[in-house]
Design an enzyme around this catalytic site. Structure first.
Site, PDB file in Angstrom:
ATOM      1  N   LYS A 176      24.846  52.201  33.640  1.00 17.03           N
ATOM      2  CA  LYS A 176      25.313  50.828  33.822  1.00 17.03           C
ATOM      3  C   LYS A 176      25.245  50.413  35.286  1.00 17.03           C
ATOM      4  O   LYS A 176      25.481  51.224  36.189  1.00 17.03           O
ATOM      5  CB  LYS A 176      26.762  50.723  33.313  1.00 17.03           C
ATOM      6  CG  LYS A 176      27.380  49.335  33.363  1.00 17.03           C
ATOM      7  CD  LYS A 176      28.787  49.371  32.789  1.00 17.03           C
ATOM      8  CE  LYS A 176      29.434  47.986  32.808  1.00 17.03           C
ATOM      9  NZ  LYS A 176      30.771  47.999  32.177  1.00 17.03           N
ATOM     10  N   LEU A 195      31.979  41.676  35.432  1.00 22.72           N
ATOM     11  CA  LEU A 195      32.309  42.638  34.370  1.00 22.72           C
ATOM     12  C   LEU A 195      33.414  42.146  33.443  1.00 22.72           C
ATOM     13  O   LEU A 195      33.622  42.737  32.383  1.00 22.72           O
ATOM     14  CB  LEU A 195      32.723  44.014  34.928  1.00 22.72           C
ATOM     15  CG  LEU A 195      31.801  44.694  35.927  1.00 22.72           C
ATOM     16  CD1 LEU A 195      32.338  46.094  36.265  1.00 22.72           C
ATOM     17  CD2 LEU A 195      30.377  44.785  35.425  1.00 22.72           C
ATOM     18  N   SER A 222      31.283  44.610  28.817  1.00 19.55           N
ATOM     19  CA  SER A 222      30.369  44.376  29.925  1.00 19.55           C
ATOM     20  C   SER A 222      29.231  45.385  30.016  1.00 19.55           C
ATOM     21  O   SER A 222      28.316  45.211  30.806  1.00 19.55           O
ATOM     22  CB  SER A 222      31.153  44.396  31.240  1.00 19.55           C
ATOM     23  OG  SER A 222      31.780  45.652  31.437  1.00 19.55           O
ATOM     24  N   VAL A 249      37.052  48.334  30.120  1.00 19.96           N
ATOM     25  CA  VAL A 249      38.353  47.832  30.546  1.00 19.96           C
ATOM     26  C   VAL A 249      38.729  46.634  29.665  1.00 19.96           C
ATOM     27  O   VAL A 249      38.836  45.518  30.128  1.00 19.96           O
ATOM     28  CB  VAL A 249      38.399  47.483  32.051  1.00 19.96           C
ATOM     29  CG1 VAL A 249      37.412  46.394  32.400  1.00 19.96           C
ATOM     30  CG2 VAL A 249      39.808  47.118  32.500  1.00 19.96           C
ATOM     31  N   GLY A 250      38.887  46.908  28.369  1.00 17.70           N
ATOM     32  CA  GLY A 250      39.190  45.841  27.426  1.00 17.70           C
ATOM     33  C   GLY A 250      38.249  45.847  26.240  1.00 17.70           C
ATOM     34  O   GLY A 250      38.351  44.999  25.359  1.00 17.70           O
ATOM     35  N   GLY A 251      37.315  46.804  26.236  1.00 16.54           N
ATOM     36  CA  GLY A 251      36.352  46.887  25.139  1.00 16.54           C
ATOM     37  C   GLY A 251      34.917  46.937  25.607  1.00 16.54           C
ATOM     38  O   GLY A 251      33.989  46.822  24.809  1.00 16.54           O
ATOM     39  N   SER A 252      34.697  47.130  26.912  1.00 14.11           N
ATOM     40  CA  SER A 252      33.365  46.994  27.504  1.00 14.11           C
ATOM     41  C   SER A 252      32.358  48.048  27.058  1.00 14.11           C
ATOM     42  O   SER A 252      31.154  47.865  27.245  1.00 14.11           O
ATOM     43  CB  SER A 252      33.465  47.018  29.033  1.00 14.11           C
ATOM     44  OG  SER A 252      34.235  45.936  29.493  1.00 14.11           O
TER      45      SER A 252
END
EC number: 3.5.1.99
Length: 548
Positions: free
Chosen positions: A119, A168, A194, A215-218
């Site tokens: 990434k 992101l 992201s 960081v939340g589902g990335s």
């Protein structure tokens, strides 16, 4: 005005240069793949690309499959997917040098000769980690991140970097430098974010193993939207040294580094390689917990909690069906399924996640966009973030009678007292303890949960930031969570979607229904969750789901 014009012109020049480098990367990939095909016309590329990672790595280690055959097979396939989806930002030319050196290695690691994708936000020496920001161009990393160093020591060959959304903080995948990345399964759909470039490349078969962040589902959004598997470990299980953050300093929503791959066994192999003495010696903040083979290999029946909805974001018909069908199959396989009552998700989202991530009123986040030409369609957000606290408080007071629960998403941000992120966080300790107490009371091993899906249309994630509730909950709790695709959207799902109202029947719910439409044949996943530091148990559960 003249100064502003000159500044914008300089920014556009930097963007054009970055796009030229991206085009040059694709040209180099095409030349390398063509040269290999001409020199080795008898190599069966399709058979190499069809091998799962565990089998591929075994063949590479025992010498039955030449390293360059595998490497250039994936360079060629990655080029194809990059042209179709715009997922690759840079070809790492030094990977060819690393390939030649690998042939001379005495020690063969678990990932010996395996080409992998990285990434954008994960540092690779000599290459930019842009996060989609123009200001980060032409600032190559001085050294590899710890994760990349460990992967190289295990014999892996990072060969491309992949696209991300600006900052992101989005589950789409678009920025002004490299543009929009498309879903390889349906080009009108987002690949998620992201780690969207990783999702598109792995989902399209252009990479056998990708490394991203969550960081939340990335990690989980791209995997679910593109029909592959991923795991978000406990935040500190893998090193984040040399990994760039979207909101630096916040600790309310735990970020994590993790892998994406076509199957669960590939994820397990990656974690075996990473959870080694190399990782623990390079970053002493990582607990020295090697991969627990006994837990992962266990065949003991599991006691599994489950829920179909979080009562905040109404699941699509396909999401609900995915959980129900998986529950039934797990019961038929001999496991025990126990209903789990999920409560207060709305409170956690607003008071821990939103206010925690932007506890300084969003000012630190907004500063990242200073001097940029694009702000991700969030002009109002940035105006509010820069506004004085008294004005935010006034606007919050005036608007409160007119806002429903979801629209208070922005209100919570406006009313955040501006304090430094490093000292002002919102760790949901009480909620976490209550959640674990309920888990222990039911004597659960793992949890089966919905995963947002199918993939939304391009552009919709920017309008539907509140739909991250199913994934961000487990960042706030810092539980390991993985996704496994289990079904495809059917015509019946599409028909039932016509009656989708949502829990609030507001603009957000109506927009989410539109974003889901037209998805027949697209994958839908479920989420598999375990308690903190139990990644091996999480993977074991994911493997059970995968083999149903």
């Amino acid at each position: 005005l003249l100064l502003r014009w000159r500044r914008r012109r300089a920014l556009w020049r930097k963007v054009a240069e970055a796009q030229e480098r991206q085009e040059l990367s694709l040209v180099r990939m095409e030349a390398a793949a063509r040269r290999f095909r001409e020199q080795n016309p008898s190599v069966k590329v399709a058979s190499i690309l069809s091998l799962p990672l565990p089998e591929l790595s075994r063949k590479l280690r025992d010498g039955s499959l030449p390293l360059d055959h595998v490497f250039y097979a994936y360079v060629g396939k990655a080029l194809q997917i990059a042209i179709e989806t715009n997922c690759v930002t840079e070809f790492l030319q030094e990977s060819e040098t690393q390939l030649r050196r690998a042939k001379l290695m005495d020690k063969q690691g678990l990932l010996y000769g395996v080409p992998i994708s990285i990434k954008d936000s994960i540092n690779c020496q000599g290459h930019d980690s842009t996060l989609g920001f123009i200001k980060n161009l032409n600032k190559p990393a001085a050294e590899d991140s710890v994760v990349v160093q460990v992967l190289k020591r295990q014999g892996a060959i990072p060969f491309v970097k992949t696209n991300v959304p600006q900052s992101l903080i989005s589950y789409d995948c678009k920025n002004l430098i490299f543009g929009q990345t498309r879903n390889p399964l349906m080009f009108t759909r987002t690949p998620g974010g992201s780690s969207g470039g990783e999702g598109a490349l792995v989902g399209g078969g252009g990479s056998i193993l990708g490394i991203g962040t969550d960081v939340g589902g990335s990690l989980r959004f791209p995997a679910a939207f593109c029909g592959v598997c991923a795991i978000k470990p406990t935040g500190k299980r893998l090193s984040k040294r040399g990994v760039m953050a979207g909101v630096a300093g916040q600790k309310a929503v735990a970020a994590a580094v993790g892998p994406l791959a076509k199957d669960v066994e590939s994820l397990a192999l990656c974690l075996r390689a990473l959870l080694s003495e190399d990782m623990f010696s390079l970053d002493s903040t990582v607990p020295p917990l090697p991969f627990n083979e006994e837990v992962y290999s266990s065949t003991k029946p599991l006691r599994i909690g489950y829920y179909e909805t979080d009562f905040f974001t109404m699941p699509s018909p396909a999401m609900r069906r995915a959980v129900r069908e998986t529950k039934q199959l797990l019961e038929e396989a001999g496991h025990t399924l126990v209903p789990f009552e999920l409560t207060n998700v709305e409170y956690v989202m607003f008071n821990y996640c939103v206010r925690g991530m932007f506890s300084d009123g969003g000012s630190s986040f907004a500063r990242k966009f200073k001097g940029e030409m694009e702000k991700g369609g969030s002009g109002l957000f940035f105006w509010l973030a820069k506004a004085p606290h008294w004005l935010k408080t006034l606007l919050c007071w005036i608007s409160k009678p007119f806002l429903d629960a979801k629209e208070s998403f922005s209100q919570q941000l406006w009313d955040s007292t501006p304090t430094p992120l490093t000292t002002s966080t919102f760790p949901p300790q009480d909620y976490c303890h209550q959640f674990i107490a309920q888990w222990k009371q039911l004597n659960l091993d793992v949890m089966l949960c919905p995963m947002l899906g199918p993939a939304l249309g391009i552009g919709y994630p920017a309008k539907l930031s509140v739909a991250v509730s199913y994934t961000m909950l487990y960042n706030a709790l810092d539980f390991p969570a993985g996704v496994v695709p289990v079904t495809l959207v059917t015509d019946e799902d599409e028909e039932q979607l016509k009656g989708y109202k949502g829990y609030y029947q507001d603009w957000w719910d109506r927009t989410l229904a539109k974003a889901f439409r037209g998805s027949v044949g697209m994958p839908v996943a479920v989420q598999c969750v375990a308690l903190p530091w139990q990644e091996e148990l999480c993977l074991r559960f994911m493997k059970e789901v995968e083999t149903l």
